[in-house]
Design a protein around this motif. Sequence first.
Motif, short mmCIF file in Angstrom:
data_model
loop_
_atom_site.label_atom_id
_atom_site.label_comp_id
_atom_site.label_asym_id
_atom_site.label_seq_id
_atom_site.Cartn_x
_atom_site.Cartn_y
_atom_site.Cartn_z
N MET A 280 0.85 -1.18 0.00
CA MET A 280 0.00 0.00 0.00
C MET A 280 0.88 1.24 0.00
O MET A 280 1.80 1.37 0.76
CB MET A 280 -0.84 -0.02 1.28
N LYS A 281 0.58 2.12 -0.90
CA LYS A 281 1.34 3.35 -0.84
C LYS A 281 0.50 4.50 -1.34
O LYS A 281 -0.41 4.34 -2.13
CB LYS A 281 2.66 3.21 -1.61
N LYS A 282 0.80 5.63 -0.85
CA LYS A 282 -0.04 6.78 -1.15
C LYS A 282 0.89 7.98 -1.07
O LYS A 282 1.59 8.18 -0.10
CB LYS A 282 -1.11 6.87 -0.05
N SER A 283 0.92 8.76 -2.08
CA SER A 283 1.93 9.82 -2.06
C SER A 283 1.33 11.17 -1.79
O SER A 283 2.02 12.11 -1.51
CB SER A 283 2.63 9.85 -3.40
N ASN A 284 0.05 11.29 -1.86
CA ASN A 284 -0.49 12.62 -1.84
C ASN A 284 -1.81 12.64 -1.09
O ASN A 284 -2.76 12.01 -1.50
CB ASN A 284 -0.68 13.04 -3.31
N TRP A 285 -1.82 13.34 0.02
CA TRP A 285 -3.06 13.37 0.79
C TRP A 285 -3.77 14.68 0.53
O TRP A 285 -3.18 15.75 0.67
CB TRP A 285 -2.81 13.32 2.28
N ASP A 286 -5.05 14.58 0.23
CA ASP A 286 -5.86 15.78 0.10
C ASP A 286 -6.78 15.91 1.32
O ASP A 286 -6.87 16.95 1.93
CB ASP A 286 -6.69 15.73 -1.18
N LEU A 287 -7.41 14.80 1.64
CA LEU A 287 -8.44 14.84 2.68
C LEU A 287 -8.16 13.77 3.74
O LEU A 287 -7.97 12.59 3.41
CB LEU A 287 -9.81 14.62 2.01
N TYR A 288 -8.16 14.22 4.97
CA TYR A 288 -7.71 13.42 6.10
C TYR A 288 -8.84 13.45 7.13
O TYR A 288 -9.18 14.52 7.63
CB TYR A 288 -6.44 14.12 6.60
N LEU A 289 -9.42 12.31 7.41
CA LEU A 289 -10.53 12.24 8.38
C LEU A 289 -10.01 11.89 9.76
O LEU A 289 -9.27 10.92 9.93
CB LEU A 289 -11.54 11.16 7.94
N VAL A 290 -10.40 12.67 10.74
CA VAL A 290 -10.04 12.39 12.13
C VAL A 290 -11.30 11.87 12.82
O VAL A 290 -12.35 12.51 12.75
CB VAL A 290 -9.51 13.67 12.81
N THR A 291 -11.19 10.71 13.46
CA THR A 291 -12.41 10.08 14.00
C THR A 291 -12.74 10.59 15.40
O THR A 291 -11.84 10.88 16.20
CB THR A 291 -12.29 8.54 14.07
N GLU A 292 -13.99 10.67 15.67
CA GLU A 292 -14.48 11.03 17.01
C GLU A 292 -15.92 10.53 17.08
O GLU A 292 -16.85 11.20 16.62
CB GLU A 292 -14.37 12.56 17.20
N ASP B 183 -8.16 10.19 1.92
CA ASP B 183 -6.83 9.62 1.70
C ASP B 183 -6.20 9.05 2.97
O ASP B 183 -5.31 8.21 2.92
CB ASP B 183 -5.89 10.71 1.16
N ALA B 184 -6.63 9.59 4.12
CA ALA B 184 -6.01 9.16 5.37
C ALA B 184 -7.03 9.24 6.50
O ALA B 184 -7.99 10.02 6.44
CB ALA B 184 -4.82 10.05 5.69
N VAL B 185 -6.81 8.39 7.50
CA VAL B 185 -7.69 8.36 8.68
C VAL B 185 -6.81 8.48 9.92
O VAL B 185 -5.75 7.88 10.00
CB VAL B 185 -8.45 7.00 8.74
N GLN B 186 -7.29 9.28 10.85
CA GLN B 186 -6.60 9.34 12.13
C GLN B 186 -7.53 8.85 13.23
O GLN B 186 -8.64 9.35 13.39
CB GLN B 186 -6.17 10.78 12.43
N VAL C 195 1.88 20.86 5.03
CA VAL C 195 1.10 21.40 6.13
C VAL C 195 -0.32 20.82 6.07
O VAL C 195 -0.99 20.89 5.05
CB VAL C 195 1.07 22.93 6.06
N VAL C 196 -0.73 20.24 7.19
CA VAL C 196 -2.09 19.72 7.32
C VAL C 196 -2.88 20.71 8.16
O VAL C 196 -2.53 20.95 9.31
CB VAL C 196 -2.09 18.33 7.99
N ALA C 197 -3.90 21.30 7.58
CA ALA C 197 -4.70 22.28 8.32
C ALA C 197 -5.91 21.60 8.93
O ALA C 197 -6.53 20.72 8.31
CB ALA C 197 -5.13 23.40 7.39
N ILE C 198 -6.26 22.01 10.14
CA ILE C 198 -7.39 21.40 10.85
C ILE C 198 -8.15 22.46 11.65
O ILE C 198 -7.57 23.49 12.00
CB ILE C 198 -6.90 20.25 11.77
N GLY C 199 -9.39 22.19 11.93
CA GLY C 199 -10.16 23.04 12.83
C GLY C 199 -11.21 23.88 12.12
O GLY C 199 -10.86 24.89 11.50
N GLY C 200 -12.45 23.46 12.20
CA GLY C 200 -13.56 24.25 11.66
C GLY C 200 -13.58 24.35 10.15
O GLY C 200 -14.20 25.26 9.59
N ILE D 280 -13.03 16.78 11.16
CA ILE D 280 -13.81 15.84 11.97
C ILE D 280 -15.27 16.06 11.57
O ILE D 280 -15.79 15.37 10.70
CB ILE D 280 -13.62 16.06 13.50
N SER D 281 -15.88 17.09 12.16
CA SER D 281 -17.33 17.29 12.00
C SER D 281 -17.80 17.40 10.56
O SER D 281 -18.89 16.92 10.24
CB SER D 281 -17.74 18.57 12.73
#
Length: 506
Positions: free
Chosen positions: A1-13, A35-38, A163-168, A188-189
């Motif tokens: 599995m390989k992935k070179s480019n993340w656009d959208l990263y879901l953080v679970t809650e 592309d990614a899950v946290q 840079v991964v931006a997060i928050g709102g 997240i939301s």
Amino acid sequence: MKKSNWDLYLVTEAELSRGRDSIEVVKAAIAGGIDAVQLREKNMSLRERFKLGQQLKKICQKAGVIFIVNDRIDLALALEADGVHLGQSDLPALTARQLLGSDQILGISAHTREEIAAAESAGADYIGIGAIFPTKSKKLTENNNGIGLKKLAELKKMTQLPVVAIGGINESNVGSVIKAGADTIAVISALTRADDIKQASQKLKNTILSTSSDSSSAKFNLKEKNFKNETKAELAINMQHNTLLELPTNLADCWQILKNSLSKNSPLIQHLTNNVTINDCANVTLNWGALPVMTSGERDSVEMLESASALVLNIGSIDKRSFKVMLKSGKKANQLGIPIVLDPVGVGATEYRTCAIQKLITELDLAIIKGNQAEISILAGQQAELKGVESIGEYQHIEEAAKKLAAQLRTIIVVSAAEDIITDGIQVQRVKRGDQLLGQVVGTGCMLTSSLAVMMGVKVKNNSNFIKAATLVYLYSLLAEKAAVKIDTPAKFKQEFFDQIFLCSQ
Ligand SMILES: Nc1ncnc2c1ncn2[C@@H]1O[C@H](COP(=O)(O)OP(=O)(O)OP(=O)(O)O)[C@@H](O)[C@H]1O
Ligand SMILES: Cc1ncsc1CCO
Ligand SMILES: [Mg+2]
């Protein structure tokens, strides 16, 4: 599995998922193209997170989606996750990197120049920045007002890491976040609370992609990691220009100058070289954006130098006639002020080679000598083990030998090995990058020599031969890593490596 480019990263809650569990949320978001899950789940016990993580990891792995664990390096290791994301109150980044090893992804939340610098020097793969906007839930962040886009843009300028931006961040403001410089969007939301998670993921991802391609801000790839084979080295590239992120800043600057110059006027590189790797050396020269010529007749070589920018002398298949041409051409190059790069292939293996090299070194001014460990040791007057043209044996004192030789001959010495060394006798740059596949292809040393000659053929102000050589060796290794992520057999690797050099020079 390989992935070179993340656009959208879901953080679970789970608590923010309107009654749905995180497995359901993640499955739907994957169907929508994330592309990614946290794994975050601040309110679950460690045991609960472990159990959930086992399931999420399987789901992600199957889908080719990156799986990252928040806060806990022990959990990341236990789950054999693709990486860990740590904040400033978690274990220090450097400790995390030591525990993780070099192949796993390390993301660090940083809010100041100092924190970014510390994360970079610890070997972080990306910087998390946030909260960008006010967030719906206090649980998401302590900073309820958000740092805003201006601050994001300022912080982005302080790092070469993605840079991964997060928050709102949501559908309506994501475009502005990308334009401010974010490379990846974490939410997240926006997804966990969506009515239709799959559809919301698709929509958000499309908006990210369309804004990124319009936006003038550089969009970087995250480090490519090869999860199939953990021994494979890591790398990172800039998606738009294929410039390698991991080139140290001074070398990256040097490469930009070299590349600009190469694209404007292709230097002609005359080779007097062996008949084993001659075609590969010609192609590698061309792929960097220079022009190869490999003419071996005495009169023709000397005349060719009138229009050449560098000369390669490679003694791989030296004989009486070719030696004479080398000496004559070398002297002409010195007269014309054309840099010479010498590859003492197999010196020490036979008396003939050793005598030939001694004569060339004594009579010529050389810009660079590139050899493998045995060859450089021999030139420095030390013991070495060679079998044919291959270096075998252990070389603990290679750096001192190279430095001594560089100082004595007033040249740059490049030692190729799993860890390359570049020295001018005072400064030393070590490059522990590249891939072992380089050792499985005949002539990667000769190709390195030709590549060095290309860079010597580019006249640039303010960059010493030492910096130019270090830049080239570093870049060569990173491009080999990039090729090796895609290919793991020698013949196809060679082809891919050529293509990577070509792409990087565009
Ligand atoms: N185990 C390895 N891991 C990473 N890179 C390697 C490894 N072995 C060799 N290399 C790289 O391969 C290239 C060639 O180095 P090497 O020391 O094999 O040169 P050489 O013996 O002169 O090669 P050749 O004679 O095949 O042209 C260099 O870029 C070096 O960094
Ligand atoms: C194998 C070989 N023999 C002479 S030159 C050469 C290419 C690697 O140096
Ligand atoms: Mg070799």
